[in-house]
Design a protein around this motif. Sequence first.
Motif, PDB file in Angstrom:
ATOM      1  N   GLU A 155       0.824  -1.218   0.000  1.00  0.00           N
ATOM      2  CA  GLU A 155       0.000   0.000   0.000  1.00  0.00           C
ATOM      3  C   GLU A 155       0.849   1.255   0.000  1.00  0.00           C
ATOM      4  OE1 GLU A 155      -3.437  -1.561   2.946  1.00  0.00           O
ATOM      5  OE2 GLU A 155      -3.761   0.401   2.056  1.00  0.00           O
ATOM      6  N   ARG A 196      -8.644   2.049  11.311  1.00  0.00           N
ATOM      7  CA  ARG A 196      -9.483   1.598  12.436  1.00  0.00           C
ATOM      8  C   ARG A 196      -8.643   1.086  13.609  1.00  0.00           C
ATOM      9  NH1 ARG A 196      -8.906  -2.965   9.432  1.00  0.00           N
ATOM     10  NH2 ARG A 196      -9.402  -5.052  10.265  1.00  0.00           N
ATOM     11  N   ARG A 197      -7.350   0.871  13.377  1.00  0.00           N
ATOM     12  CA  ARG A 197      -6.478   0.346  14.449  1.00  0.00           C
ATOM     13  C   ARG A 197      -5.885   1.455  15.319  1.00  0.00           C
ATOM     14  NH1 ARG A 197      -5.636  -5.025  13.274  1.00  0.00           N
ATOM     15  NH2 ARG A 197      -6.080  -5.573  11.119  1.00  0.00           N
ATOM     16  N   THR A 209      -8.296  -7.165   5.146  1.00  0.00           N
ATOM     17  CA  THR A 209      -7.288  -7.555   6.132  1.00  0.00           C
ATOM     18  C   THR A 209      -6.833  -8.992   5.936  1.00  0.00           C
ATOM     19  OG1 THR A 209      -8.137  -5.986   7.744  1.00  0.00           O
ATOM     20  CG2 THR A 209      -6.849  -7.834   8.599  1.00  0.00           C
TER      21      THR A 209
HETATM   22  N1  ING Z   1      -4.948  -3.954   5.824  1.00  0.00           N
HETATM   23  C1  ING Z   1      -4.508  -4.378   7.064  1.00  0.00           C
HETATM   24  C2  ING Z   1      -5.224  -3.752   8.264  1.00  0.00           C
HETATM   25  O1  ING Z   1      -4.761  -2.827   8.905  1.00  0.00           O
HETATM   26  C3  ING Z   1      -2.755  -5.375   8.233  1.00  0.00           C
HETATM   27  C4  ING Z   1      -3.030  -4.309   7.224  1.00  0.00           C
HETATM   28  C5  ING Z   1      -2.868  -6.698   7.857  1.00  0.00           C
HETATM   29  C6  ING Z   1      -2.489  -5.030   9.545  1.00  0.00           C
HETATM   30  C7  ING Z   1      -2.616  -7.727   8.819  1.00  0.00           C
HETATM   31  C8  ING Z   1      -2.268  -6.018  10.507  1.00  0.00           C
HETATM   32  C9  ING Z   1      -2.330  -7.362  10.140  1.00  0.00           C
HETATM   33  O2  ING Z   1      -6.270  -4.296   8.584  1.00  0.00           O
HETATM   34  C10 ING Z   1      -5.178  -2.700   5.344  1.00  0.00           C
HETATM   35  N2  ING Z   1      -5.613  -2.662   4.078  1.00  0.00           N
HETATM   36  O3  ING Z   1      -4.972  -1.692   5.996  1.00  0.00           O
END
Ligand code: ING
Length: 304
Positions: A143, A172-173, A195
Motif C-alpha cells: 500500500e 481503524r487500528r 485484512t
Molecule cells: N490492511 C490491514 C489492516 O490494517 C494489516 C493491514 C494486515 C495489519 C494484517 C495487521 C495485520 O487491517 C489494510 N488494508 O490496511
Amino acid sequence: MSRRLVVAAAQLGPIARDEPRDAVVERLLELLHAAHRRGAELVVYPELALTTFFPRWWTAPLEAADHWFETEMPGPATKALFDEARALHVGFFLGYAQRTHDGHRYNSAILVERDGSIVANFHKVHIPGHEHDEPWRPFQHLERYYFEPGPEGFGVWSAFGATVGMMLCNDRRWPETYRVMGLQGVELICCGYNTPIHYPPDPSQDALAGFHNQLVLSSGAYQNGTWVVAAAKGGVEEGVDMLAQSAVVAPSGQIVAQAVTSGDEVVVAECDLDWCARYKETLFDFARYRRPEVYGLIAQRGNR
Ligand code: ING
C-alpha cells in the motif's frame, strides 16, 4: 422519538484478479437490493471494493498499475450503482483506488446520500505495509508503494440525519482516528477493510486477527460514543485468506450484528443515533473530563 437509521454492512467475498468491474458492480447491486429489501438506508461497502486487493503484488513501473485505479467517480463502471442506489433512495459508502487528474494516488472512499448527491470523498490516512518489493513475503502489502497518505485527516459530515465520518482499514487500528472524529461529534463511522489474516512481520498475530478487529472497532466506538459500520472483503482472494467478520458496533461497544460467512453477505442493524448521547454526555463528556493540556505528546511526531 429517537433518531433511527437502518444501516447495512455489505461484505464482499473474494474478487478475482481478472474479475471485470462490471461483474463486481453486479455483485454490489445484488447486495444493494438485499440491503434495501431489509430496510437499509445506508449501505457500507468494503475498502477497494471494485477490484482484487492488488497491493499484494509488485508492479513496475507504477503506471502499469493504472488500470486498478478510478480516475472518475462515478465512472463508466460505477454509474449503474449510483443510478440504482438513487432510484431506491439508498445511500452508500464505497472504497476504491483513486488516481486524481493531477496524478495523486489515494486509497479512497466516497459517501453518497440517498438522493444520489456526493457527501464527501475520503483519503485513507494510515497507510500500512511497505514501499518496496519484498519478494520474501508469501504475499506482499505494498500500500505504501501504491498510495499516498491522505493529507486531509478525518472529517465529519451531516448526512443521513446524523453526523457521519469515514475511515479505511488500517485507520481503524489507531485510537486517534476515532478521537479526531469524536471531537467533531461523530455519531456513525463508515469503515471498509481488506485484512489478510497472515501478517508476515509477526505471524503470532494471525490467530488474533478477529479479536484485534473486534477490539479496535468496539473500543473506538465506546470511547467516542459512536456507531461503527465495518464491511470486509473476506475469504480466500488470490490465495490470501482475508478476515471477514463485518459488523455493526453500537456506542456501547457491543457488536449488534456480525457476518456469519466470508462471502457476499449483508449485515443489517437499526441504529438509534440518540444512543450516542448516553456516552457523549456522561462518561465521555469531552469538555468536562478530557485533559488536552497534558496530552501534548500525542500530537507530536515520533516517540519519546
Ligand atoms: N490492511 C490491514 C489492516 O490494517 C494489516 C493491514 C494486515 C495489519 C494484517 C495487521 C495485520 O487491517 C489494510 N488494508 O490496511
